[in-house]
Design an enzyme around this catalytic site. Structure first.
Site, PDB file in Angstrom:
ATOM      1  CD  GLU A   7      -3.015   1.052   2.216  1.00  0.00           C
ATOM      2  OE1 GLU A   7      -3.467   2.074   2.758  1.00  0.00           O
ATOM      3  OE2 GLU A   7      -3.483  -0.079   2.417  1.00  0.00           O
ATOM      4  CE  LYS A   8       0.648   3.115   4.569  1.00  0.00           C
ATOM      5  NZ  LYS A   8       0.029   1.809   4.920  1.00  0.00           N
ATOM      6  CG  ASP A 102      -2.706  -0.418   5.428  1.00  0.00           C
ATOM      7  OD1 ASP A 102      -1.578  -0.919   5.297  1.00  0.00           O
ATOM      8  OD2 ASP A 102      -2.885   0.798   5.657  1.00  0.00           O
ATOM      9  CG  ASP A 104      -7.893  -0.892   6.457  1.00  0.00           C
ATOM     10  OD1 ASP A 104      -7.676  -0.977   5.232  1.00  0.00           O
ATOM     11  OD2 ASP A 104      -7.412   0.013   7.162  1.00  0.00           O
ATOM     12  CE1 TYR A 320       0.975   5.111   7.224  1.00  0.00           C
ATOM     13  CE2 TYR A 320      -0.673   4.177   8.685  1.00  0.00           C
ATOM     14  CZ  TYR A 320      -0.348   4.830   7.518  1.00  0.00           C
ATOM     15  OH  TYR A 320      -1.335   5.206   6.646  1.00  0.00           O
ATOM     16  NE  ARG A 322      -1.094  10.056   6.216  1.00  0.00           N
ATOM     17  CZ  ARG A 322      -1.742  11.033   5.579  1.00  0.00           C
ATOM     18  NH1 ARG A 322      -3.049  10.973   5.462  1.00  0.00           N
ATOM     19  NH2 ARG A 322      -1.093  12.048   5.058  1.00  0.00           N
TER      20      ARG A 322
END
Length: 647
Positions: A7-8, A102, A104, A320, A322
């Site tokens: 994702e990142k 992630d 979710d 991380y 956020r």
């Protein structure tokens, strides 16, 4: 080649470091033997603009609403084209793809929509990582699952994305065009989350504007007891003239009682004494950090988010940021002393806190069952070079370190006393608190909030030394600040009356997410709906007028709860995305029918008039009188200006 799409970038690096073989970097990816790891940069794709479906919709027209795509399209974000090109090239060479978004709903959507957009048809596995430590990543790599198992989660996230597009595009166009008819030249943006947030502030501003203060009259007595003195406050009985908070609003009964009290004897009728233990505050989620940083250092939510990104990406001092979680993986417990020692090396205050820590203690913060897609924000262990940090970066970093450090301090132990005295057949209450063990408290404040009472015994006698009546005045609610608004968005259920809706909102993340709340506030400011006045966030004339003109269902948080119920059902295969969209369109057509230029024009004019109207003020407070045993006569005192909130 096996291609892992994270994702990142930070997640991609953690995965690469856990793979066997040496790491070889290339543009937009990392190669590890027969596996290549690449990454997204948040969402690489977004819902296509209306004109991508029909060129006629480039022009905004009421008779074209609602705009409903027959076949949904995605388009690359302007800043993501380079990375999307990297993934496109790599995915053509891949024999297998691993989805490493992630764990979710949004994480499932973010990577899977890229895989589908690039028309990959080979096998896709799912990698679920919530902890970036190498052992945890290695374990996750050994437990890949078929991505097809997570298709319902993807469908729920996709349904949310499309619903937000339908809602925002159509209502924004409708009220913008209505605004033009009402004489407003500009875009009137409407959204499922931003508009209820604006509604919160407008309703608070209206409550402040319409608030009419009234006086109330607390009566106090100074009492002599066996082992000292204390102050207690009269509890008026229900037959007295009271407001809805139980405060006396007629001075006469208080004055009459005060005149009889000096020298009176009574007894301690009720005594509640207990020792309490309070665990340290948990490590921070992003929203909790934004609330504290706003209160302590006056930083806006966006400033805190930007600072955290710098501490994470540039300085590599924190994990991380956020995150919506306030717990840490159990595996991190053994690393905490090392990481905190590193974090505290170059700061005297942090060193002092470190010296007081007891690393044999284990708080409830380490709990794998509470860790979701991300864990709480924590120091990485890298020593901070404070000469390279700005003052605000240093402030935020110390807060993050402090909340993790507090887990290695003893609980706060207090001795709390509640006493009720009977005097002249009336009840008077006093309360106090003694600190038995400050534990973690000195890391947060050195102020004692409630002074202690002298030692008391049930049934002991007391005598009134003095009595007095104060005139206080109710106050309006406080305007929202960044801190209180973020807290309200986190706990939005408090602002909902329906019990079922309230339950749903309590079970969700509230309004917005950790990653979006700061941006929502700044968007409302940039669009001219909010303005900052010192620390307060106030609605502008335009913001107030828009909320007044919109149907109430658009500016209240209930819709978020109703959507969440349906989306959860889709994720659990108990609801259908098509049925959800069909219901949304029925709702949307009803809302569009309420766009009214006359009502909006009146709202704009009313808001302008209210902005110029004087604020309601109460009359001048009267003097307070004190009755003393020595003379029994009234002596005038200076006006008491202390006030309490009306609730």
């Amino acid at each position: 080649m096996r291609l892992i799409i994270a994702e990142k970038p930070s997640l991609a690096l953690a995965i690469a470091e856990a793979l066997p073989g040496s790491i070889k970097r290339q543009e937009g990816a990392i190669n590890c033997g027969d596996t290549t790891v690449t990454w997204c940069l948040g969402h690489l794709l977004e819902q296509a603009a209306p004109e991508a479906y029909d060129p006629a919709d480039k022009q905004w027209r009421l008779d074209r609403l609602p705009i409903v795509p027959k076949q949904w399209k995605l388009a690359p974000r302007s800043k993501a084209r380079g990375q999307l090109a990297v993934i496109r090239k790599l995915i053509k060479q891949a024999s297998e793809v691993v989805h490493a978004g992630d764990p979710d709903r949004e994480g499932q959507l973010l990577v899977q929509e890229v895989i589908e957009y690039l028309k990959y048809r080979g096998p896709v596995q799912r990698l679920l990582i919530s902890d970036l430590n190498r052992p945890a990543v290695s374990r996750a790599l050994a437990k890949l699952r078929p991505n097809a198992e997570y298709q319902p989660l993807f469908q729920a996230a996709q349904a949310r994305s499309r619903a937000d597009w339908l809602y925002g595009i159509n209502l924004t166009r409708a009220w913008t065009l209505t605004g033009r008819q009402a004489g407003h030249d500009g875009v009137l943006s409407v959204g499922r989350v931003q508009t209820p947030v604006l509604g919160l502030i407008v309703r608070r501003d209206n409550a402040i504007r319409d608030f009419v203060p009234h006086p109330f009259y607390p009566l106090w007595v100074d009492l002599k007891v066996d082992q000292g003195q204390l102050r207690a406050w009269w509890i008026p009985q229900e037959h007295q003239p009271l407001d809805d908070q139980g405060r006396l609003i007629d001075r006469a009964p208080a004055d009459a009682l005060a005149s009889r009290l000096p020298g009176a004897s009574g007894r301690l009728a009720k005594l509640d004494q207990q020792e309490k233990r309070q665990a340290p505050p948990l490590p921070y989620s992003l929203s909790a950090l934004q609330v504290d940083a706003a209160r302590r250092h006056g930083l806006s939510a966006q400033m805190v988010l930007d600072i955290c990104q710098l501490l994470y990406e540039r300085h590599k001092l924190i994990t991380y940021p956020r995150s919506d979680c306030r717990y840490l993986p159990e595996e991190h417990f053994s690393l905490a002393q090392r990481n905190l020692t590193g974090a505290c090396q170059n700061d005297d205050s942090l060193k002092q806190w470190l010296n007081g820590a007891d690393f044999s203690l284990r708080s409830k913060a380490w709990n794998d069952k509470q860790v979701g897609a991300h864990h709480a924000i924590a120091p990485s262990g890298k020593p901070a070079d404070f000469s390279q940090l700005s003052a605000t970066e240093g402030q935020v970093f110390r807060l993050i370190v402090r909340n993790v450090m507090a887990q290695f301090y003893r609980p706060l132990r207090t001795f709390e006393v509640k006493a009720e005295f009977n005097l002249l057949d009336e009840a008077f209450r006093a309360r106090g608190q003694s600190i038995l063990d400050p534990g973690w408290k000195p890391l947060f404040t050195t102020r004692d909030e409630t002074p202690p009472l002298p030692p008391l015994t049930q049934g002991e006698a007391c005598q009134v030394l003095a009595a007095g009546v104060e005139e206080r005045e109710t106050r309006p609610p406080e305007p929202f600040t960044d801190a209180s608004l973020i807290k309200a968005m986190m706990n939005i259920a408090r602002y909902v009356d329906d019990p079922a809706v309230r339950r749903t909102l309590r079970d969700t993340d509230g309004l917005g997410t950790e990653a979006t709340r700061a941006g929502i506030i700044e968007t409302l400011v940039q669009r001219g709906y909010l303005v900052r006045k010192q620390k307060a966030l106030r609605a502008t004339r335009l913001g107030s007028a828009l909320i007044a003109a919109l149907p109430s269902a658009v500016s209240t948080p209930e819709r978020t709860a109703l959507w969440e119920q349906r989306l959860r059902g889709i994720a659990e295969q108990q609801d259908d995305p098509g049925a959800f969209q069909h219901a949304l369109l029925d709702d949307l057509r009803s809302l569009l029918s309420h766009s009214d230029a006359v009502k909006l024009r009146q709202s704009l004019q009313t808001a302008q008039g209210e902005a110029a109207a004087p604020v309601k003020r109460a009359g001048k407070p009267k003097k307070s009188y004190t009755r003393r045993k020595s003379t029994g006569k009234s002596t005038g005192k200076s006006t008491v200006k202390s006030k309490t909130t009306s609730g």
